[in-house]
Design a protein around this motif. Structure first.
Motif: not given
Lengths: 263, 161
Positions: B22, B41-43, B57-58, B60-63
């Motif tokens: 992540x 950790x859940x956006x 952007x968050x 934790x919710x992007x690679x």
């Protein structure tokens, strides 16, 4: 998260090739899929990110039809539709939160077909055409139940063509924690008549409230809906609201949407 | 493993990462930029908010692989090199816009994104923009006040200190 290979093709053709691998999964903006992967509810061997494919991004108005690239994020749809299709801009600008709107895409939302997502109501409510790498699918044929669509394995939504209606409005009763729609209603009045698309309510996902459409075709005014109601049977019932409550909201929000569409 | 290259706070970095790395793990564990926090950790909480190509952007919710070739800004890049706080950070200090401070990096990055597009937001616009950033200490009033102040607006009538 389980481990997987990560690929980031730059063309639709390369993405289709990558998705032909065994256990491959497409990644749109990832705002649903990444949390799903973290919960180990999906275990692809290859994750194919669509985020570098420029040919499926962007919005243009082709003679009254808004042509939205499947990889266009919600924030960009909200900005691009603001003048030509404000009801759609309002919908896109109120999905999730600003960070979600920077990543999440219209193609990803429609491919996932969450029963409480906003975009399916816009696609069904405008009578949109879902364009993929292989064909064009009418919205009326596309949505096939909760998390189920007409898409085949490895098929990618490249664009969504939405006819811009004469009048339109989207009213969402927001589930305050997730900001998904507890119920959302997209109403349009266009050349082919009135369409009323409801999301968030039914266990079968987005649906058209045809009884309301008939009434509104006769008189496009909220008063035409007096006495009409939908049944709570088959409605989603959870800790946020019972099926009967959601059914009640459908009628209330449809009236509000018609009033807003009439400006 | 695949190689990713990106510009983080103006500095180009190249690292080899696993496919499921992540962005927030990349920043914190590979680059040791630990100002970007992992809250839920859940956006949902927004403590990991960063900018990628100028968009909020968050992380934790992007690679990390999705940021290959991108320009990334984190909280570490907000103050001047000599440590002078930027206008938003200073306003958070002046108006008590934080208590424990855990959410603050995300709040500051969200505020920066808002003010870039909307230099003089209304209070309602600030609150709408902060819907994806959760704070458990302040009750939000002083965060909103700090952001309004950072935009150069009079905040004497907003909430209480």
């Amino acid at each position: 998260m389980y481990s997987f290979d990560f690929e980031r093709p730059t063309t639709v053709a390369d993405a289709v090739a990558a998705l032909s691998k065994e256990e491959a999964q497409a990644l749109g903006g990832g705002q649903t899929l990444i949390p799903t992967l973290k919960q180990r509810l999906a275990s692809p061997s290859v994750l194919v990110s669509l985020s570098a494919i420029e040919e499926i991004k962007g919005v243009c108005n082709d003679g009254g039809v808004l042509n939205i690239g499947g990889g266009t994020c919600h924030a960009d749809v909200a900005a691009a539709a603001a003048s030509d299709f404000p009801a759609l801009a309002k919908l896109a600008g109120n999905i999730g939160d600003p960070a979600v709107r920077s990543r999440g895409t219209i193609g990803g939302s429609l491919a996932n077909n969450d029963p409480s997502a906003c975009y399916p109501s816009a696609a069904l409510g405008t009578g949109a055409t879902i364009v993929t790498n292989t064909r064009e699918i009418a919205a009326d044929d596309y949505f096939q139940g909760m998390f189920t669509t007409a898409l085949e394995e490895g098929e990618i939504i490249t664009a969504v063509k939405m006819p811009i209606p004469e009048k339109a409005a989207y009213i969402k009763f927001e589930q305050p924690a997730s900001r998904f729609s507890l119920v959302g209603v997209f109403v349009t009045k266009g050349a082919d008549g009135v369409r009323v698309a409801v999301t968030g309510a039914s266990e079968d996902g987005v649906f058209r409230w045809t009884e309301a459409e008939v009434a509104l075709n006769g008189n496009f005014d909220a008063s035409a809906l007096d006495g009409l109601s939908v049944s709570g049977d088959g409605m989603i019932s959870d800790l946020h609201g019972s099926g009967d409550y959601r059914a009640h909201l459908v009628a209330v929000l449809t009236k509000r949407a018609v009033t807003e569409a009439n400006g | 493993m695949a190689e990713v290259t990106m510009k983080v706070n103006g500095k180009t970095v190249t690292k080899s990462v696993k496919g499921n790395t992540l962005m927030v793990e990349f920043l914190r564990e590979e680059l040791r930029l630990t100002g970007t926090h992992v809250g839920c950790d859940t956006s949902q909480c927004g403590a990991c908010t960063i900018h990628v190509n100028g968009k909020q952007v968050k992380a934790c919710t992007m690679f990390a692989g999705e940021a290959d070739g991108a320009e990334v800004s984190t909280i570490e890049g907000q103050a001047a090199p000599d440590g002078t706080l930027n206008a938003i950070q200073q306003a958070f200090q002046d108006h008590h816009g934080l208590q424990c401070g855990f959410c603050t990096p995300g709040m500051v990055m969200a505020a920066a994104s808002l003010l870039k597009d909307n230099p003089k937001p209304t209070e309602a616009e600030v609150r709408h923009h902060l819907e994806g950033n959760i704070c458990r200490c302040t009750g939000y009033h002083n965060i909103v006040k700090a952001i309004m102040a950072a935009s150069g607006q009079d905040v004497s009538g907003i909430a209480a200190e």
